[in-house]
Write an enzyme that holds these catalytic residues in place. Structure first.
Site, PDB file in Angstrom:
ATOM      1  N   LYS A   1     -13.446  10.587 -15.507  1.00  0.00           N
ATOM      2  CA  LYS A   1     -12.127  10.980 -15.995  1.00  0.00           C
ATOM      3  C   LYS A   1     -11.451   9.772 -16.632  1.00  0.00           C
ATOM      4  O   LYS A   1     -11.238   8.749 -15.977  1.00  0.00           O
ATOM      5  CB  LYS A   1     -11.266  11.513 -14.845  1.00  0.00           C
ATOM      6  CG  LYS A   1      -9.844  11.798 -15.289  1.00  0.00           C
ATOM      7  CD  LYS A   1      -8.937  12.196 -14.146  1.00  0.00           C
ATOM      8  CE  LYS A   1      -7.484  12.000 -14.542  1.00  0.00           C
ATOM      9  NZ  LYS A   1      -6.551  12.314 -13.476  1.00  0.00           N
TER      10      LYS A   1
ATOM     11  N   ASN B   1      -3.368  16.612  -7.068  1.00  0.00           N
ATOM     12  CA  ASN B   1      -3.404  15.588  -6.026  1.00  0.00           C
ATOM     13  C   ASN B   1      -2.113  15.590  -5.212  1.00  0.00           C
ATOM     14  O   ASN B   1      -2.044  16.061  -4.082  1.00  0.00           O
ATOM     15  CB  ASN B   1      -3.681  14.213  -6.627  1.00  0.00           C
ATOM     16  CG  ASN B   1      -4.036  13.155  -5.596  1.00  0.00           C
ATOM     17  OD1 ASN B   1      -4.665  12.162  -5.917  1.00  0.00           O
ATOM     18  ND2 ASN B   1      -3.676  13.324  -4.326  1.00  0.00           N
TER      19      ASN B   1
END
Lengths: 257, 67
Positions: free
Chosen positions: A100, A209
């Site tokens: 990522k 997250n």
């Protein structure tokens, strides 16, 4: 319904929810939340080993990279050079090619620096990386990333960790219409309905997250997000009714007494 | 003794140490780390042969929780 996996490059994920592993109280909580979320992929950061205290546990002891896909990120990088250095180290650690990319442009908003991001994407693709790219929700930039060879486009829904949800459905929809690679909402999810909205729009997945890790009960929120993503996805696939401005009775009028 | 910089800290080690010795000294596991020697990534296959020199700058990284 047949299996509805998320395919990114050559990797098949059994869940459309990807979760981050930061901000938890401890690794035990991280592992429990990841399990409750049903995620098949987790993002991880690359940092210096604490050489002074070797008794500290490490993430890999709690989340086995052979059982769950690790997606190394470049969190905290503000330029292309640092991002490339980080991902090359991640690859060296154990062959991680699917990564990522996240190049930040500003400490306050954590908005991505798209000039540096585009530059980095080009180099990483050339070096054989499969790059999932955190980006702004600009349709032109998203298309450009795809043309450069990004494996997934990951626009923000609102600033990282803000919990402000999906702020620009229109832009996300345009990106989704234009894109041939998976589109994953990467930032801003605050609660389950946000995740469901992203999936109802047709996003291929969401990455969460803070909304899980900082909830009062992260394990329960992880489970909630799992269901929200599934609900949103199924809603998208089933094709919703057209919204109208007036009432339309559900019961037939025929035979009314 | 060799004076080196390891993860930003100045330390002293035996002058005949190779990278593998350093990994052992700090009880690290090869498959859980990556190493940069003077700004260049050092492939794992060189861990047992690469000798550490005075003034070397070594970075050892691992995966931690992140979003």
């Amino acid at each position: 319904m047949k299996k509805d996996n998320l395919k990114i490059d050559k990797i098949t994920l059994t869940s459309r929810l990807i979760v981050g592993t930061g901000k938890y109280k401890n690794f035990k909580e991280t592992a429990e939340a990841v399990k409750a979320s049903g995620a098949a992929m987790v993002t991880v950061a690359v940092r210096r080993v604490n050489i002074l205290d070797r008794n500290k546990p490490v993430l890999m002891d709690y989340l086995n990279p052979k059982k769950i896909v690790y997606l190394p990120n470049t969190a905290g990088c503000f330029n292309s050079e640092d991002a490339l250095r980080t991902l090359r180290l991640a690859r060296e650690m154990g062959g991680w090619k699917l990564v990522k990319l996240e190049v930040l442009g500003d400490k306050k908003t954590l908005y991505p620096n798209m000039i540096e991001t585009l530059k980095s994407t080009k180099i990483l693709v050339r070096e054989g990386f499969k790059v999932m790219v955190y980006c702004s929700d600009d349709p032109i930039i998203a298309k450009k990333l795809e043309e450069l060879g990004a494996s997934a486009i990951m626009p923000l829904a609102s600033p990282i960790g803000s919990g402000r949800g999906i702020r620009n459905k229109l832009n996300l929809s345009i990106i989704l219409n234009n894109s041939k690679v998976p589109v994953i909402v990467d930032a801003g999810i605050g609660t389950a309905s946000d995740a469901a909205i992203a999936m109802e729009l047709g996003c291929d997945g969401v990455l969460i997250n803070t909304a899980i890790a900082k909830a009062k009960n992260p394990i329960l929120m992880a489970e909630s997000m799992k269901h929200a993503v599934l609900a949103g996805r199924k809603s998208f696939l089933s094709g919703r009714i057209k919204a109208i401005n007036y009432g339309k009775a559900s019961s037939p009028t025929e035979g009314l007494i | 003794m060799a004076k080196i910089q390891l993860n930003g800290k100045k330390i002293k080690i035996n002058s005949n140490y190779c990278i593998k010795d350093l990994i052992k000294k700090f009880k690290l596991k090869e498959n859980k780390i990556a190493i940069e020697l003077n700004g260049v990534i050092l492939p794992k296959k060189f861990y047992s042969t690469k000798k550490i020199k005075n003034k070397d700058n070594i970075e050892i990284v691992q995966f931690i929780g992140g979003g």
